[in-house]
Design a protein around this motif. Structure first.
Motif, PDB file in Angstrom:
ATOM      1  N   GLN A 248      28.469 -42.866 -54.894  1.00 23.28           N
ATOM      2  CA  GLN A 248      27.899 -44.196 -55.011  1.00 23.28           C
ATOM      3  C   GLN A 248      27.414 -44.746 -53.677  1.00 23.28           C
ATOM      4  OE1 GLN A 248      27.344 -45.384 -57.895  1.00 23.28           O
ATOM      5  NE2 GLN A 248      28.556 -43.939 -59.073  1.00 23.28           N
TER       6      GLN A 248
ATOM      7  N   LEU B 150      25.301 -45.721 -50.423  1.00 24.39           N
ATOM      8  CA  LEU B 150      23.919 -46.000 -50.068  1.00 24.39           C
ATOM      9  C   LEU B 150      23.541 -45.034 -48.955  1.00 24.39           C
ATOM     10  CD1 LEU B 150      21.399 -47.871 -50.235  1.00 24.39           C
ATOM     11  CD2 LEU B 150      22.486 -49.257 -48.478  1.00 24.39           C
TER      12      LEU B 150
ATOM     13  N   ALA C 245      19.783 -51.969 -51.921  1.00 20.11           N
ATOM     14  CA  ALA C 245      21.210 -52.184 -52.191  1.00 20.11           C
ATOM     15  C   ALA C 245      21.460 -53.362 -53.117  1.00 20.11           C
ATOM     16  CB  ALA C 245      21.958 -52.397 -50.880  1.00 20.11           C
ATOM     17  N   GLY C 246      20.588 -54.329 -53.132  1.00 21.12           N
ATOM     18  CA  GLY C 246      20.817 -55.519 -53.940  1.00 21.12           C
ATOM     19  C   GLY C 246      21.891 -56.394 -53.312  1.00 21.12           C
ATOM     20  N   ASN C 247      22.770 -56.948 -54.122  1.00 19.73           N
ATOM     21  CA  ASN C 247      23.811 -57.854 -53.627  1.00 19.73           C
ATOM     22  C   ASN C 247      25.144 -57.164 -53.354  1.00 19.73           C
ATOM     23  OD1 ASN C 247      22.077 -60.035 -53.784  1.00 19.73           O
ATOM     24  ND2 ASN C 247      22.612 -60.436 -55.912  1.00 19.73           N
ATOM     25  N   ASP C 248      25.228 -55.873 -53.572  1.00 21.12           N
ATOM     26  CA  ASP C 248      26.483 -55.133 -53.423  1.00 21.12           C
ATOM     27  C   ASP C 248      26.711 -54.773 -51.957  1.00 21.12           C
ATOM     28  OD1 ASP C 248      28.775 -53.740 -53.836  1.00 21.12           O
ATOM     29  OD2 ASP C 248      27.824 -52.016 -54.790  1.00 21.12           O
ATOM     30  N   ARG C 249      27.480 -55.604 -51.246  1.00 26.33           N
ATOM     31  CA  ARG C 249      27.759 -55.354 -49.833  1.00 26.33           C
ATOM     32  C   ARG C 249      29.067 -54.585 -49.627  1.00 26.33           C
ATOM     33  NH1 ARG C 249      23.046 -56.354 -49.876  1.00 26.33           N
ATOM     34  NH2 ARG C 249      22.036 -58.028 -48.731  1.00 26.33           N
ATOM     35  N   ASP C 250      29.830 -54.364 -50.706  1.00 25.44           N
ATOM     36  CA  ASP C 250      31.058 -53.578 -50.614  1.00 25.44           C
ATOM     37  C   ASP C 250      30.788 -52.087 -50.823  1.00 25.44           C
ATOM     38  OD1 ASP C 250      32.619 -55.814 -50.180  1.00 25.44           O
ATOM     39  OD2 ASP C 250      32.855 -56.185 -52.340  1.00 25.44           O
ATOM     40  N   ARG C 251      29.577 -51.765 -51.128  1.00 20.75           N
ATOM     41  CA  ARG C 251      29.178 -50.378 -51.358  1.00 20.75           C
ATOM     42  C   ARG C 251      29.266 -49.592 -50.054  1.00 20.75           C
ATOM     43  NH1 ARG C 251      23.255 -49.150 -53.911  1.00 20.75           N
ATOM     44  NH2 ARG C 251      23.485 -46.922 -54.204  1.00 20.75           N
TER      45      ARG C 251
ATOM     46  N   PHE D  54      27.443 -55.069 -44.447  1.00 22.60           N
ATOM     47  CA  PHE D  54      28.078 -53.816 -44.849  1.00 22.60           C
ATOM     48  C   PHE D  54      29.184 -53.482 -43.847  1.00 22.60           C
ATOM     49  CE2 PHE D  54      23.953 -53.471 -46.874  1.00 22.60           C
ATOM     50  CZ  PHE D  54      24.289 -52.992 -48.123  1.00 22.60           C
TER      51      PHE D  54
ATOM     52  N   ARG E 260      31.661 -50.746 -44.733  1.00 21.58           N
ATOM     53  CA  ARG E 260      32.119 -49.377 -44.993  1.00 21.58           C
ATOM     54  C   ARG E 260      30.990 -48.408 -44.666  1.00 21.58           C
ATOM     55  NH1 ARG E 260      34.148 -49.347 -50.905  1.00 21.58           N
ATOM     56  NH2 ARG E 260      34.490 -47.180 -50.347  1.00 21.58           N
TER      57      ARG E 260
END
Length: 145
Positions: free
Chosen positions: A58, A60, A93-99, A126, A128
């Motif tokens: 998953q 990026l 990535a959109g709004n997913d900053r935990d990716r 980001f 991680r």
């Protein structure tokens, strides 16, 4: 009265429409079933490091080639400035900053390009971030300090 046979006047013809239909179906089949791998497009020579491999499906993916060009997943960033990189990362990535983010930089990449990528990821939130490396060959790292 003589009845004329018109069958003798008919010339045989080859109808190409069914053959064209079959060829088009085959072309569509091969295009749809072909797999495209983004990693095969860019030839990266990853830096070497010892450690265990981790896999993240998953993540990026951000690639930086040897000349300092950026690729976010399959999209090339057209300019190499910070704002263009941030805009492309935010769009993909959109709004997913935990990716998790996997940064793949060529070993010959200018250090500034890698720092710019880290800067863009940090400004977007980001936390991680992983960097891809190639395994060290056996015996190559022994004896050095």
């Amino acid at each position: 009265m003589r009845i004329r046979d018109h069958r003798a006047d008919d010339e045989p013809e080859i109808n190409l429409v069914p053959m064209i239909d079959v060829i088009l179906v085959l072309i569509i089949f091969f295009v749809v079933t072909a797999t495209f791998d983004a990693r095969s497009v860019l030839k990266l020579e990853l830096p070497r490091a010892s450690g265990e491999a981790t896999e993240s499906n998953q993540a990026l993916s951000i690639l930086v080639n040897a000349s300092g060009r950026y690729f976010v997943h399959d999209r090339e960033v057209l300019r190499d400035d910070l704002d263009s990189l941030k805009a492309t990362i935010a769009e993909v990535a959109g709004n997913d900053r935990d990716r998790p983010v996997l940064l793949r930089a060529d070993a010959r990449t200018p250090h500034q390009a890698v720092v710019t990528a880290y800067d863009a990821l940090g400004q977007l939130g980001f936390r991680r971030i992983m960097i891809a490396t190639a395994p060290t060959p056996k015996g190559a790292g022994e004896g050095r300090q």
